[in-house]
Design a protein around this motif. Structure first.
Motif, short mmCIF file in Angstrom:
data_model
loop_
_atom_site.label_atom_id
_atom_site.label_comp_id
_atom_site.label_asym_id
_atom_site.label_seq_id
_atom_site.Cartn_x
_atom_site.Cartn_y
_atom_site.Cartn_z
N ASP A 46 19.75 1.28 7.16
CA ASP A 46 20.79 0.39 7.69
C ASP A 46 20.26 -1.02 7.89
O ASP A 46 20.94 -2.00 7.59
N THR A 47 19.04 -1.13 8.40
CA THR A 47 18.46 -2.45 8.58
C THR A 47 18.21 -3.12 7.24
O THR A 47 18.48 -4.32 7.06
N ALA A 48 17.72 -2.36 6.28
CA ALA A 48 17.48 -2.92 4.94
C ALA A 48 18.76 -3.48 4.35
O ALA A 48 18.77 -4.59 3.80
N LEU A 49 19.84 -2.73 4.44
CA LEU A 49 21.10 -3.18 3.86
C LEU A 49 21.70 -4.34 4.65
O LEU A 49 22.35 -5.22 4.07
N ALA A 50 21.50 -4.35 5.97
CA ALA A 50 22.03 -5.45 6.78
C ALA A 50 21.34 -6.76 6.42
O ALA A 50 21.99 -7.81 6.30
N ALA A 64 0.83 -1.21 0.00
CA ALA A 64 0.00 0.00 0.00
C ALA A 64 0.87 1.26 0.00
O ALA A 64 0.64 2.20 -0.77
N ARG A 65 1.87 1.29 0.86
CA ARG A 65 2.74 2.46 0.93
C ARG A 65 3.55 2.61 -0.36
O ARG A 65 3.76 3.73 -0.85
N ARG A 118 13.42 -0.17 3.97
CA ARG A 118 13.96 1.00 3.27
C ARG A 118 12.87 2.03 3.01
O ARG A 118 13.10 3.24 3.13
N LEU A 119 11.69 1.56 2.66
CA LEU A 119 10.58 2.46 2.41
C LEU A 119 10.22 3.25 3.67
O LEU A 119 9.79 4.41 3.60
#
Length: 840
Positions: A775-779, A699-700, A769-770
């Motif tokens: 940082d969490t997304a890349l980790a 949705a986002r 990431r959205l």
């Protein structure tokens, strides 16, 4: 870095020839040539496919079939029969190099020595007269293999005096709906003499005539169930068939090569056609003293001395044009060699192409289709030389275009290099995922398209899986994404009452439970299988009763709206209108599973969603969030069609609006526990489900009203991060599907909850990431990419990995969800060419 224009790219290409002896190209996966793996991942279930880690990048166009050249130089992957898999090394399909200089002479096939056939110990060492290239060891590298799909590079060091390198590729070009289908591989060899004395060199290519091999000789192809409950069919290719094969020289303009032909029936049968190996005839004119030798036929069943002895002596091969027809057990290989002398400091570039023309893919008895490339080259199976000739003429332009479309990704240094590498290399599945791409028709002017869920679950375009895995197709070949969704739209109203046993019940020891194959109005799980009638006979899988799944209708609606809104070619109202009736039907069917009239469909206790080994009961966070997002998308569709096309959708808007109001009012009430969303409302299962808010992500992403409040989304994501990522193996593997809040498993022997699903992880990373959690997304992404590319899973990325170094379901479609991270990180930065208008 500023984006390079084509002229600047050409200069760059000329300056970074394939004799590079430095580090591998940027954003590529690399490995010392021929070095083995100490502890690669191994398969979780014995019935699942595990060919071992020696996989390289596939060569060949989408739906045309492909071959794979491994990091040890061998050609070992042969996906030439649509939807089918054969893995095995043909030692005589190989390049070789002869060299004579001041220090003496040497000749090696440019691959490590093939293994003996354990089933035929009497046969001895394959091609025993040949000398094979030494493999790298932990102490000493003999070369490097690197890949950045659709490009690969192989360099050879420390053995020859010459600098030797090869760049291999096929014309995989975003937005090009013809050349991306070509059955051709281009090898750009570059030889350099860095010494002070002349070098006599000869580059050889040998190739087996395999016409007639890649077709199923089991006409029944009966379906049976494996130990994991999934259906499969028997595949017995005609490997080794030789009757009627013949090889002969071919000269056409710039092409000088050998045609490898076979028997042809009328109409042409699957597996029939031609191969061609060729090089540029102009080399002899541009380089005085250079000579191209051709041997149309030699016997690969013996020790290979008839070809190897003259080659190892002086770089020549027997010049012969013997085109006799083979009998039974009478194999025929062909070869060409480019013989030359290089002066000190001199370099030469030698293009060599391998093409094939196998136009027909057959399915169930009496069902067949032509491949997409036949719209350019015709369907008589005699055009391998024409394909090779175009490649020899146009490969510099193709290479320039590949570099141009890759440049925006290479420039994004704010993304870690392993992630950029995986963005390219995960596209491999569009070629080697059993891909079908048919010739054009009035109904489908670009043909029909499909990629298998995987080789173990061999059915096309599983809708729940492509919810994640189709982000690559959407951004690079959007018209193919539309073609797949149109196929689903046609299938939704169809029915097939044929009863079938449901595999999951067998695995539970609950005996035979049957269900109809396809209920009218139900959204199908898949577009069928290669042993039946794909696109027309849907719902091939019978592990679960897919008519009961609670995510498929939502998945379809969300993908249609996503493709309409975000395709780089712009908003396509005709596509939206084509899919609208099916979207309405699908949502109405799914609403019938709202058992308590709270607006939300209820899961039924048997696994009935993409986690099809994981029972949910009542309203679930995963399916409920997707449902709410899909209703928002349906309302947006209805409004768009009414405003832009004058279609009266007021009744649907009232209907969906009422359901949406009910659903939103009950979702949080039933599932929010104060920190995250419960997996479901009725089972009481105390786990944090990693992908609980996939619907909110969609949705986002699509600019629709969010499914849940931002503070609750962030709280849930924090719980997922702590329990399923950091709490599971310290985050080194990725995010596990579902653990208790303290990171411990509910069932230590569980299947899906304790697996790390590569595509789910890439989708989750895009959600983080959205939400601004870069940082969490890349980790998360980095952990999964490391496991795949350090663990011997490259170019066969699985659905799932575990903490005990096992995997399940290789060559998996969902992993292309890594392109969702590109979309969220760059704001849908377009790839050059992807927005070009498709020409039928």
């Amino acid at each position: 870095m500023a984006r390079l224009g084509l002229s600047a790219l050409k200069t760059l290409l000329q300056g970074r020839g394939s004799d590079r002896q430095g580090p591998p190209p940027p954003a590529s996966w690399s490995r010392p040539f021929g070095l083995g793996w100490e502890e690669p991942y191994t398969v979780r279930y014995a019935s699942n496919l595990d060919d071992g880690p020696n996989h390289g990048m596939p060569l060949g166009g989408f739906g045309a079939g492909c071959v794979g050249r491994a990091p040890d130089g061998s050609f070992n992957l042969w996906h030439l029969d649509g939807g089918e898999h054969w893995f095995g090394t043909l030692p005589d399909c190989q390049f070789a190099l002869f060299e004579r200089g001041a220090s003496g002479s040497r000749a090696h096939a440019l691959a490590v020595q093939p293994e003996r056939d354990a089933s035929r110990p009497e046969a001895g060492q394959p091609l025993g007269a040949w000398s094979w290239y030494p493999a790298s060891t932990p102490e000493r590298s003999s070369g490097t293999y690197a890949a950045r799909y659709p490009l690969s590079w192989t360099t050879y060091t420390g053995v020859f005096e010459a600098q030797v390198g090869c760049e291999a590729f096929s014309p995989i070009l975003p937005g090009d709906y013809l050349r991306s289908s070509y059955p051709v591989a281009v090898f750009r060899w570059r030889l350099t003499n860095p010494g002070r004395e002349p070098l006599d060199l000869s580059l050889l290519l040998s190739w087996r005539n395999t016409t007639g091999w890649f077709t199923n000789t089991d006409p029944a192809a009966a379906v049976h169930f494996r130990d994991d409950g999934s259906p499969e069919h028997n595949y017995l290719p005609a490997i080794g068939r030789t009757e009627g094969q013949r090889n002969r020289w071919v000269d056409a303009g710039r092409l000088k090569g050998v045609l490898l032909d076979g028997q042809r029936s009328e109409p042409l049968a699957e597996g029939q056609g031609q191969w061609c190996i060729a090089t540029d005839a102009g080399l002899e004119e541009r380089h005085p003293g250079l000579r191209i030798h051709r041997c149309s036929r030699w016997n690969p069943a013996g020790d290979g001395a008839e070809l190897w002895e003259p080659f190892a002596r002086d770089g020549s091969i027997p010049d012969s044009n013997n085109d006799r027809h083979s009998g039974n057990d009478d194999p025929a290989s062909a070869a060409l060699a480019v013989q030359l002398q290089l002066q000190p400091g001199e370099s030469i570039e030698i293009p060599v192409v391998i093409s094939w023309d196998l136009p027909v893919t057959a399915f169930a008895t009496g069902s067949r289709t032509l491949r997409r490339y036949t719209d350019r080259f015709g369907s008589d199976g005699g055009q391998a030389a024409a394909i090779a000739a175009e490649a020899l003429s146009d490969w510099p332009d193709w290479l320039e275009q590949v570099e141009a479309w890759q440049q925006p990704v290479l420039e994004r240094t704010d993304l870690p290099e392993p992630l950029r590498m995986a963005l390219f290399n995960e596209l491999y599945d569009l070629a080697s995922g059993g891909t079908l791409w048919t010739a054009a028709s009035p109904e489908d002017p670009l043909g029909r398209f499909g990629v298998l869920e995987c080789l173990d679950y061999a059915w096309y375009e599983s809708l729940d899986v492509r919810l994640y895995g189709s982000f690559a197709l959407l951004q690079l070949w959007p018209e193919l994404d539309k073609a797949v969704l149109r196929s689903f739209a046609r299938a939704i109203p169809a029915a097939d009452p044929t009863p079938r046993p449901i595999g999951w019940y067998f695995t539970q020891g609950r005996g035979r439970v049957e269900a109809p194959r396809k209920v009218a109005g139900a959204t199908p799980h898949d577009l069928g299988a290669p042993n039946e009638r794909p696109w027309d006979a849907t719902n091939y899988t019978a592990y679960q009763d897919c008519n009961l799944w609670k995510d498929l209708a939502s998945d379809f609606v969300l993908q249609v709206w996503r493709t309409f809104r975000l395709a780089p070619t712009g908003e396509d109202l005709r596509f939206l209108a084509d899919c609208w009736p099916a979207a309405v039907t699908a949502l109405r069917y799914l609403k019938t599973f709202d058992a308590n009239a709270d607006g939300l469909p209820d899961n039924g206790g048997a696994p009935d969603q993409t986690f099809d080994d994981w029972p949910l009961q009542g309203v679930s966070a995963y399916c409920g969030a997707l449902w709410i997002a899909a209703l928002e998308a349906a309302l947006a569709m209805a409004q768009q069609l009414q405003l832009a096309m004058g279609l009266d959708t007021s009744a649907e808007q009232r209907e969906f609006g009422t359901w949406l109001e009910q659903s939103r009012g009950n979702f949080d009430r039933l599932l929010w526990n104060g920190e995250f969303y419960r997996i479901d409302a009725e089972s009481g299962t105390p786990v944090v489900m990693a992908d609980q808010l996939c619907g909110d992500f969609y949705a986002r992403l699509l600019g629709l009203p969010a499914v849940v409040a931002e503070e609750r989304a962030r709280s849930a994501l924090q719980a997922v991060k702590e329990a399923c990522f950091e709490g599971f193996q310290g985050g080194r593997l990725g995010v596990a599907n579902g653990l208790r809040r303290d990171g411990t498993p509910l069932d230590p022997d569980g299947t899906h909850p304790l697996e790390v699903w590569t595509g789910i992880n890439f989708g989750l990373a895009a959600y983080y990431r959205l939400m601004g959690e870069r940082d969490t997304a890349l980790a998360i992404t980095g952990a999964v990419v490391r496991q795949v590319y350090d663990g011997g899973l490259q170019f066969r990325t699985p659905e799932a990995i575990t903490a005990v170094n096992t995997f399940r379901a290789c060559h998996y479609l969902r992993a292309m969800a890594i392109w969702a991270l590109w979309a969220t990180h760059t704001g849908w930065q377009p790839i050059p060419g992807a927005d070009r208008e498709a020409l039928a």
